[in-house]
Scaffold this motif. Structure first.
Motif, short mmCIF file in Angstrom:
data_model
loop_
_atom_site.label_atom_id
_atom_site.label_comp_id
_atom_site.label_asym_id
_atom_site.label_seq_id
_atom_site.Cartn_x
_atom_site.Cartn_y
_atom_site.Cartn_z
N LEU A 14 39.52 74.33 30.02
CA LEU A 14 39.31 73.67 28.81
C LEU A 14 40.42 74.23 27.79
N PHE A 15 41.09 74.93 27.78
CA PHE A 15 42.97 75.34 27.03
C PHE A 15 43.64 74.37 27.49
N LEU A 16 43.23 74.14 29.10
CA LEU A 16 44.36 72.88 28.93
C LEU A 16 44.17 71.32 28.08
N LEU A 17 43.17 71.34 28.55
CA LEU A 17 42.41 69.76 27.97
C LEU A 17 42.63 69.49 26.73
N VAL A 18 42.49 70.53 25.86
CA VAL A 18 42.92 70.63 24.35
C VAL A 18 44.76 70.70 23.73
N THR A 19 44.86 71.46 24.36
CA THR A 19 45.88 71.79 24.49
C THR A 19 46.88 71.09 24.93
N PRO A 47 55.51 70.47 7.95
CA PRO A 47 54.44 71.32 7.14
C PRO A 47 52.89 70.85 7.49
N HIS A 48 52.95 70.07 8.55
CA HIS A 48 51.44 69.30 8.93
C HIS A 48 50.91 70.10 10.49
N LEU A 49 52.22 71.83 10.89
CA LEU A 49 52.02 72.03 11.63
C LEU A 49 50.39 73.34 11.85
N MET A 54 45.21 74.73 13.36
CA MET A 54 43.93 74.62 12.59
C MET A 54 42.75 73.94 13.30
N MET A 55 42.73 72.87 13.31
CA MET A 55 42.08 71.71 14.24
C MET A 55 41.86 71.99 16.36
N THR A 56 43.15 72.36 16.52
CA THR A 56 42.68 72.53 17.73
C THR A 56 42.15 74.13 18.14
N PHE A 61 37.73 76.73 19.85
CA PHE A 61 36.10 77.27 19.90
C PHE A 61 34.45 76.51 20.54
N VAL A 62 35.10 75.00 19.63
CA VAL A 62 33.83 74.49 20.06
C VAL A 62 33.52 74.29 21.09
N GLY A 63 34.80 73.45 21.93
CA GLY A 63 34.30 73.67 23.31
C GLY A 63 33.90 74.67 23.99
#
Length: 721
Positions: A14-19, A47-49, A54-56, A61-63
Motif C-alpha cells: 500500500l505504501f508503495l502504491l501511494v508514494t 510552498p505546497h510540499l 499531508m494528502m499522501t 492512512f485511509v488505505g
C-alpha cells in the motif's frame, strides 16, 4: 504464510502504491530538466510540499483502514472459520460456526453449518450400523470385565514387559492396603493401567516364574503354571500364581507368550495363625509329656508297692491329682487360644436372614424334637454372618431351653432396624434369670455329640453384634434377641471402597498387550504416550512471594483413555492462613487443610504417581513454578516433559479471542465438573487435551517433540512466573 506477515506485506505494498507513482514521476521529471527548470520546479513545489505530504499520508492512512477492515473481516474471519471447521471435524461435532462478518462470509458460515448437519446425520447412521455390528463383541468384553471386577481374588494381567493391562477391584484394594511411605499418600499403591508390575513385585521372581512356565510349555505340559512366595514393601508375604497368556495362531508348544495373569493372595495372617497354632500345640505337647511322665511314675510306684505307707501313698495320689489339674488347665488355655485363632479366621458372608432361620429350625426339629414356627420374618433382610457358627449358637440356646425348661415350642422373628437386624428366639411361660443367661453366654457351646471351643459371646463379638434376654410381661413370653449387622445382597467390594455404584471402574485395557516398554522418547507419537494431567490450588498467584500449594489433583491418560479412577487427590497444609478472596474461589478453608500432610511429604508421593509419564497442565508454567520452588526442601525434581493446553490452544486456535480453560472447554464440548477444584480441573484439562490430539494431528503435529516445539513458538510461552 503467517497471517501477520501477510498483513505486513500488504501495508508495504500500500505504501508503495501511494508514494511510488509520485516519487517515480518526480524522479523522471527531475532527470530530464535543465538547471534553470529544476530551480523553477523547486520554487513551484516547495510552498505546497507540506500539503502534498499531508494528502499522501491521509491517503495512506485511509488505505490502512481499508486493508485492516478487509483483513479482519475476510482473512482473519476465514482463518477463524477454518479453525472452527477443524473443531467440528475432529473434536466437537456439535460445534457450529456463528455467522458473522461480511455477507459473503456469513453465507459461507450458513453453508458450512448445513454441511455439518448433513455430516452428523451420516455419522449417526454409520455409528448405528457399527454399534449393531460390534454389539456381540462388546457384550463379551463387558461380561469379562464384570467377571474380573467381581472376583474375590486379586487378579492382575500384564503384557510381556510387565505393564499392567487389567486389574480388578480386589487387587486395587489389596495393594492399596500394602502401600507404605510415599505410595500411602493420596494415590495409594502404584497400581494402574500401563504401570509396571515391577514397582510392586520383585522382577527377579517374576522372571524366574516366566522361565519355569516357558520350560513347561516347551515340554508340552498340559498346564503351565508357576507359583512363588514374595514379600511386599511392608514385609507382608504374598502368594503369587502366574499363568501365561498365549497367542492363538501357533501350535501349543510354539505359541508366543503375549502376557501373563497374576493371582495374588496375602498369606501373612494365615502363616501367623499357623505359626501360633504350632506354638500352642508344641506347648501343649511338651507340658502334657511332663505331666504324663510324673503320673506314670506315681502310678507305677503305687502298683509296684501295694503295701506302701499311707503318707507316701497320699503323696503319690497328690502328685497324680496335681498333674491332672495342670493338664486340665493347660488344655483349657490351649482351647481358649485356639478359639481366638478360629475367630480371626472366620469368613463373614452375605446370607439371607430367612435362609439362616430355616437352617436353624431344621436342625432344632431334627436333633431336639422341638417344634418351631415363624412369627414375623422380613425376607428382604440380608445378614453378614458366618452361617455355621450362628446356626450352632441358636441351636445351643434352644438345647439349653429344652434341657432346663422343657419348652414346647420355639418361635422366630426377624425384623430390620436401620443398619441392624433383630433376630428373636421366642418362647412362652418360662422365664430365666440373668445369672443363668450370663452362664450360658460365656460357657463353651455343646450340642449333642458336637462341641465348640467358642462361647456364645465369642460368636457374637466376631460378628460385631450383640445379644440380650428380654421378658414380655404382658404376653408372658421371653426371648433372646440377636442384634446383627445387615448387608445388601448386591453390594460390591468396589462400593465399600468408595467407588460410584453406577459406574464400573475401567480397570482394563486389552490394547495394552501391544504396548512396549520404552522411556519417554521425544520422537514417539503423542497417541502412544502415557500422561499425568494435574492441577494445583494455591493460596495466591505469586509463588515467588511466598504463596503455597494447598491441593494437588491429577489423573492419568493411558492408551488414549482418561482413567478417572486412577487419580491423585491430596490437600496440603500450607502452614499459613488462607486468604478470604481465595477461599471464595476454590472453597478450601483453613479447617480443611489443618492436619493434612505438608508439601514436603506430598510431592514425593505425587512424583511416584506421575513417574514415567508426560506432565500436562493448563497454564503449566504457573503450576511448575510452585513445584520448582520446592525442589530443595522436598528433594524432588520433576524432569519429564511438560505439555501446556494453554500453549497448544494458542497453536491450534490462534485466531480465537480467549484461551482460558472455560472457553477452550466450551469450544471443544467439554463440561467442567468441579471448577477450581484441583482434581475437577485436572479431569477437565485431560478431556480438553484428548480432544486436542486429533486437531494437532491435522496440523502435522504428531510427536512429542513437534508439540513441544510448536508450544515454544506460541505467544503465551513468553509468560513467566
Amino acid at each position: 504464510m503467517n497471517a501477520r506477515l501477510r498483513l505486513a506485506i500488504s501495508v508495504i505494498i500500500l505504501f508503495l502504491l501511494v508514494t511510488g507513482p509520485f516519487l517515480i514521476t518526480a524522479a523522471l521529471i527531475w532527470a530530464d530538466a535543465q538547471a534553470d527548470e529544476r530551480a523553477a520546479l523547486i520554487r513551484l513545489i516547495a510552498p505546497h510540499l507540506s500539503l502534498g505530504t499531508m494528502m499522501t499520508a491521509f491517503g495512506f492512512f485511509v488505505g490502512l483502514l481499508v486493508i485492516r477492515y478487509l483483513f479482519r473481516e475476510y482473512v482473519q474471519g476465514l482463518l477463524k472459520m477454518a479453525e472452527n471447521l477443524r473443531l467440528m471435524l475432529a473434536a466437537n461435532r456439535n460445534f457450529r460456526v456463528t455467522p458473522e462478518g461480511p455477507p459473503e462470509v456469513r453465507l459461507l458460515a450458513v453453508a458450512t453449518n448445513e454441511l455439518a448437519q448433513q455430516r452428523d446425520g451420516l455419522m449417526d447412521d454409520v455409528a448405528a450400523q457399527i454399534a449393531a455390528a460390534k454389539s456381540s463383541v462388546e457384550e463379551e468384553k463387558n461380561r469379562l470385565a464384570a467377571l474380573m471386577s467381581e472376583l474375590a481374588q486379586a487378579v492382575v494381567v500384564c503384557n510381556r514387559e510387565g505393564r499392567i493391562l487389567l486389574y480388578n477391584s480386589r487387587a486395587r484394594l489389596q495393594f492399596r492396603a500394602l502401600a507404605l511411605g510415599t505410595t500411602a499418600v493420596a494415590g495409594g499403591a502404584l497400581i494402574g493401567l500401563g504401570r509396571s508390575i515391577f514397582s510392586i513385585l520383585e522382577r527377579s521372581q517374576i522372571d524366574h516364574a516366566l522361565d519355569v512356565v516357558r520350560q513347561r510349555l516347551h515340554k508340552g505340559a498340559a498346564t503351565a503354571i508357576a507359583t512363588f512366595i514374595t514379600a511386599a514393601r511392608g514385609g507382608q508375604l504374598l502368594r503369587v500364581q502366574l499363568v501365561p497368556v498365549l497367542a492363538t495362531d501357533d501350535a501349543p508348544q510354539q505359541r508366543e507368550m503375549t502376557g501373563y495373569v497374576l493371582t495374588v493372595e496375602n498369606i501373612t495372617r494365615s502363616l501367623e495363625q499357623e505359626s501360633r497354632r504350632d506354638q500352642v500345640l508344641q506347648s501343649l505337647t511338651d507340658g502334657t509329656r511332663g505331666s504324663l511322665a510324673n503320673i506314670r511314675v506315681a502310678v507305677g510306684n503305687l502298683l509296684d508297692y501295694p503295701d506302701i505307707e499311707p503318707e507316701i501313698r497320699d503323696r503319690f495320689m497328690g502328685i497324680i491329682s496335681d498333674e491332672v489339674v495342670r493338664m486340665s488347665q493347660r488344655l483349657d488355655r490351649t482351647m481358649s487360644e485356639f478359639a481366638d485363632s478360629l475367630k480371626t479366621r472366620w469368613p463373614l458372608e452375605e446370607v439371607q436372614g430367612l435362609d439362616l432361620v430355616v437352617a436353624a429350625q431344621r436342625r432344632i426339629e431334627q436333633e431336639l424334637q422341638l417344634a418351631t414356627a415363624n412369627e414375623e420374618i422380613d425376607e428382604a433382610v440380608w445378614l453378614r454372618a458366618e452361617s455355621f457358627s450362628l446356626v450352632f449358637s441358636i441351636c445351643f440356646l434352644a438345647a439349653r431351653l429344652v434341657h432346663h425348661h422343657r419348652i414346647p415350642e420355639l418361635r422366630f422373628r426377624l425384623l430390620p432396624f436401620g443398619r441392624l437386624a433383630y433376630l428373636d428366639m421366642i418362647w412362652a411361660d418360662h422365664a430365666i434369670s440373668l445369672e443363668t443367661f450370663t452362664t450360658w453366654e460365656n460357657e463353651t457351646m455343646h450340642l449333642g455329640t458336637e462341641s465348640s471351643p467358642l462361647s456364645l459371646r465369642d460368636v457374637i463379638d466376631r460378628h460385631g453384634g450383640e445379644i440380650w434376654y428380654e421378658r414380655e410381661k404382658a404376653s408372658a413370653r421371653s426371648f433372646f434377641r440377636f442384634v446383627l449387622p445387615v448387608a445388601l445382597p448386591d453390594s460390591l467390594q468396589a462400593q465399600a471402597a468408595g467407588d460410584e455404584p453406577s459406574v464400573r471402574p475401567e480397570y482394563y485395557d486389552f490394547d495394552l498387550f501391544h504396548f512396549r516398554d520404552q522411556s519417554i522418547d521425544l520422537d514417539r507419537r503423542l497417541s502412544d504416550l502415557a500422561y499425568t494431567v494435574f492441577d494445583t490450588e494455591t493460596t495466591g498467584l505469586e509463588p515467588a512471594a511466598g504463596d503455597e500449594i494447598i491441593q494437588i489433583g491429577a489423573v492419568r491418560i493411558v492408551n488414549g483413555r482418561l482413567l478417572r479412577h486412577e487419580n491423585f487427590d491430596q490437600l496440603v497444609d500450607p502452614q499459613r492462613f488462607l486468604r478470604p478472596e481465595g477461599i471464595r474461589i476454590h472453597g478450601i478453608t483453613d479447617d480443611m487443610v489443618r492436619g493434612q500432610p505438608q508439601i514436603d511429604a506430598v510431592l514425593p508421593a505425587f512424583h511416584d504417581f506421575c513417574n514415567e509419564t508426560v506432565l500436562v497442565a493448563h497454564n503449566a508454567a504457573f503450576d511448575m513454578r510452585f513445584l520448582q520452588l520446592k525442589e530443595d526442601s522436598s528433594g524432588v525434581m520433576f524432569r519429564q516433559p511438560v505439555l501446556d493446553t494453554l500453549l497448544l490452544s494458542g497453536v491450534l486456535h490462534a485466531n480465537q479471542d480467549s484461551h482460558q480453560l472455560d472457553h477452550i472447554a466450551e469450544r471443544l464440548g467439554v463440561v467442567i465438573a468441579g471448577r477450581h477444584n484441583a482434581l475437577g480441573d485436572a479431569c477437565a484439562t485431560a478431556e480438553v487435551f484428548l480432544r486436542m490430539l486429533p486437531l494437532l494431528a491435522q496440523m502435522g503435529i504428531v510427536t512429542l517433540r513437534q508439540a513441544l516445539e510448536a508450544s515454544e513458538k506460541s505467544y503465551f510461552a513468553r509468560v513467566k512466573y
